[in-house]
Design a protein around this motif. Structure first.
Motif, mmCIF file in Angstrom:
data_model
loop_
_atom_site.group_PDB
_atom_site.id
_atom_site.type_symbol
_atom_site.label_atom_id
_atom_site.label_comp_id
_atom_site.label_asym_id
_atom_site.label_seq_id
_atom_site.Cartn_x
_atom_site.Cartn_y
_atom_site.Cartn_z
ATOM 1 N N PHE A 110 0.799 -1.224 0.000
ATOM 2 C CA PHE A 110 0.000 0.000 0.000
ATOM 3 C C PHE A 110 0.830 1.272 0.000
ATOM 4 C CE2 PHE A 110 -2.952 -3.248 1.310
ATOM 5 C CZ PHE A 110 -4.095 -2.903 0.607
ATOM 6 N N ARG A 140 -12.288 -0.049 -4.633
ATOM 7 C CA ARG A 140 -11.137 0.284 -3.799
ATOM 8 C C ARG A 140 -11.134 -0.668 -2.604
ATOM 9 N NH1 ARG A 140 -11.043 5.409 -1.218
ATOM 10 N NH2 ARG A 140 -8.842 4.934 -0.843
ATOM 11 N N TYR A 189 1.181 -10.549 -5.405
ATOM 12 C CA TYR A 189 1.320 -10.191 -3.991
ATOM 13 C C TYR A 189 2.624 -10.733 -3.421
ATOM 14 C CZ TYR A 189 0.790 -10.758 1.040
ATOM 15 O OH TYR A 189 1.018 -10.767 2.394
ATOM 16 N N LEU A 206 -2.361 4.135 -5.766
ATOM 17 C CA LEU A 206 -3.668 3.974 -5.148
ATOM 18 C C LEU A 206 -4.646 4.974 -5.744
ATOM 19 C CD1 LEU A 206 -2.411 3.869 -1.444
ATOM 20 C CD2 LEU A 206 -2.905 1.895 -2.915
ATOM 21 N N LEU A 253 -4.562 -3.176 -7.075
ATOM 22 C CA LEU A 253 -5.493 -2.725 -6.037
ATOM 23 C C LEU A 253 -6.626 -1.862 -6.575
ATOM 24 C CD1 LEU A 253 -2.805 -1.692 -3.382
ATOM 25 C CD2 LEU A 253 -4.132 -3.812 -3.427
ATOM 26 N N VAL A 285 -9.690 -8.971 -2.199
ATOM 27 C CA VAL A 285 -9.128 -8.922 -3.548
ATOM 28 C C VAL A 285 -9.211 -10.285 -4.225
ATOM 29 C CG1 VAL A 285 -7.101 -8.349 -4.920
ATOM 30 C CG2 VAL A 285 -7.585 -7.053 -2.846
ATOM 31 N N TRP A 319 -7.653 -7.803 3.976
ATOM 32 C CA TRP A 319 -7.840 -7.174 2.671
ATOM 33 C C TRP A 319 -7.595 -8.132 1.506
ATOM 34 C CZ3 TRP A 319 -4.027 -6.640 -1.056
ATOM 35 C CH2 TRP A 319 -2.721 -6.914 -0.654
ATOM 36 N N LYS A 320 -6.697 -9.110 1.696
ATOM 37 C CA LYS A 320 -6.395 -10.023 0.592
ATOM 38 C C LYS A 320 -7.587 -10.913 0.250
ATOM 39 C CE LYS A 320 -2.568 -11.444 2.624
ATOM 40 N NZ LYS A 320 -2.318 -10.356 3.605
#
Length: 407
Positions: A45, A322, A400, A50, A308, A201, A197-198
């Motif tokens: 991040f 987002r 990742y 972003l 992302l 995604v 968060w993964k």
């Protein structure tokens, strides 16, 4: 509670990366360990580009919006007619936040603590009662990298952010017909999710779950079907797509498919089912056509600008996702809906109709992702193999792991 395999230091994180089995879900620690979460912030991040906003939010000089990420605060401001700047929201005197409003218009930014005053470009205009030897030119606001790409505003905290050059060159002819710079935000919504968060995604990147979890999506979008069934639909769509002035190219520059130091990006257009012009409940159009698109091809484009910032672009609107980390087991999923800049709510589009599909889909995603996190937390969790329809999730995992690998 830490994972049984929680790492004690960065070397242990690298051991987890090295032993990750290709074609399998990630080890438990990647989804719940606090140290890995901080590692994610530092290597993902605070290094990637972003999405921070859209130029329609800053039409006039002095218009600003505040962008927050993991405790950092940035002022995105139209500092001149042709320049959008990203200023660090930290006073150079004693560190106070300067801009407290989420958005607005300002002639200058004044620190509420000791009234140090900054111009829109971040230069220090005035510092009260300082000594004669004080040089204001040395004490302007710090900045972060800022890039406006087809109307979308991206920022990066990195001192050396990924190069946009290849993405700009290859994506521009594919997304130019939609003219995203001449759209505006019709609606935005945030969905808190009790999960790493993964998991958000990963879920976004596969449609293996769509038939069971998203009947509303599955009856209009063909992407949940196997390749042998969806390919005839895509072939039939291709001629319509070209006739409507859009591209059918397939582009994948994510994971190992792009040069080191450049931005991940991808593009693909796929067919909706017959009777669906766009991503609506009844298949009928939702808003005026975007850009130079001349008609409905019954298709949708998946676009990635970085890992992302995915978006889905229909003929008449775009949907941008987002993924915002909160801590190791909490995230926020924000959705932004774009329509043509001249579209008028109530006349050209209805917000409830526009947002219906991706709202109902995201509410369902929230439920299944949270249950996924609960299962991953179990002492019995063991990473399982990906199905062929989870290829893009594997692609994300590869990207990742590459990003967090050190040394």
């Amino acid at each position: 509670m830490e994972s049984p395999n929680a790492p004690d230091n960065p070397k242990d994180i690298q051991k987890l990366v090295a032993r990750q089995k290709s074609g399998f879900a990630l080890d438990q620690a990647f989804y719940r360990d606090a140290q890995i979460y901080q590692h994610d912030l530092n290597h993902i991040f605070f290094e990637e580009w972003l999405l921070a906003g859209h130029v329609s939010e800053l039409p006039n000089v002095g218009d600003f919006l505040r962008f927050e990420m993991a405790g950092e605060s940035i002022i995105i401001v139209r500092s001149s007619a042709d320049v959008v700047s990203a200023l660090v929201n930290v006073c150079r005197h004693r560190g106070s936040r300067i801009c407290l409003e989420e958005r607005g218009n300002a002639r200058r930014f004044i620190c509420p603590y000791h009234a140090w005053t900054y111009n829109l470009d971040g230069t220090l205009e005035r510092a009260r009662l300082m000594e004669n030897t004080f040089d204001p030119r040395e004490w302007g606001l710090k900045t972060v990298a800022c890039k406006v790409f087809h109307g979308l505003i991206y920022v990066s905290f990195s001192r050396n952010p990924p190069s946009f050059a290849d993405a700009e060159r290859e994506l521009t002819p594919l997304i130019a017909p939609f003219d995203l710079a001449k759209t505006k935000i019709a609606h935005r919504a945030s969905y808190p999710v009790a999960a790493n968060w993964k998991l958000l995604v990963e879920n976004y990147n596969e449609c293996y779950h769509c038939t069971a979890a998203h009947p509303e999506f599955a009856r209009s979008h063909s992407i949940h079907m196997t390749a042998d069934r969806v390919e005839p639909l895509n072939e039939a769509m291709a001629a319509r797509t070209l006739d409507c002035g859009m591209a059918t190219d397939w582009l994948d520059k994510i994971a190992d498919n792009r040069p080191p130091g450049s931005l991940d990006y991808a593009y693909d257009r796929y067919a909706l089912f017959d009777g669906f012009d766009t991503g609506s409940e009844d298949g009928k159009p939702l808003a005026p056509l975007l850009g130079t698109v001349s008609g409905y091809d019954s298709g949708a484009s998946d676009v990635y600008v970085g890992i992302l910032n995915p978006m889905l672009v229909y003929c008449d609107h775009a949907v941008i996702y987002r993924f915002i980390p909160i801590d190791e087991e909490r995230s926020t999923q924000e959705i932004i809906w774009l329509v043509h800049e001249d579209a008028e709510e109530g006349r050209d589009y209805n917000v409830d109709r526009l947002t219906w599909l991706w709202d109902v889909t995201t509410v369902a995603d929230k439920r299944i992702i949270e249950k996924n996190q609960e299962g991953v937390n179990s002492r019995y969790y063991q990473p399982g193999p990906y199905a062929p329809m989870e290829t893009y999730t594997q692609r994300f995992v590869d990207a990742y792991l590459r990003s967090i690998r050190v040394g």
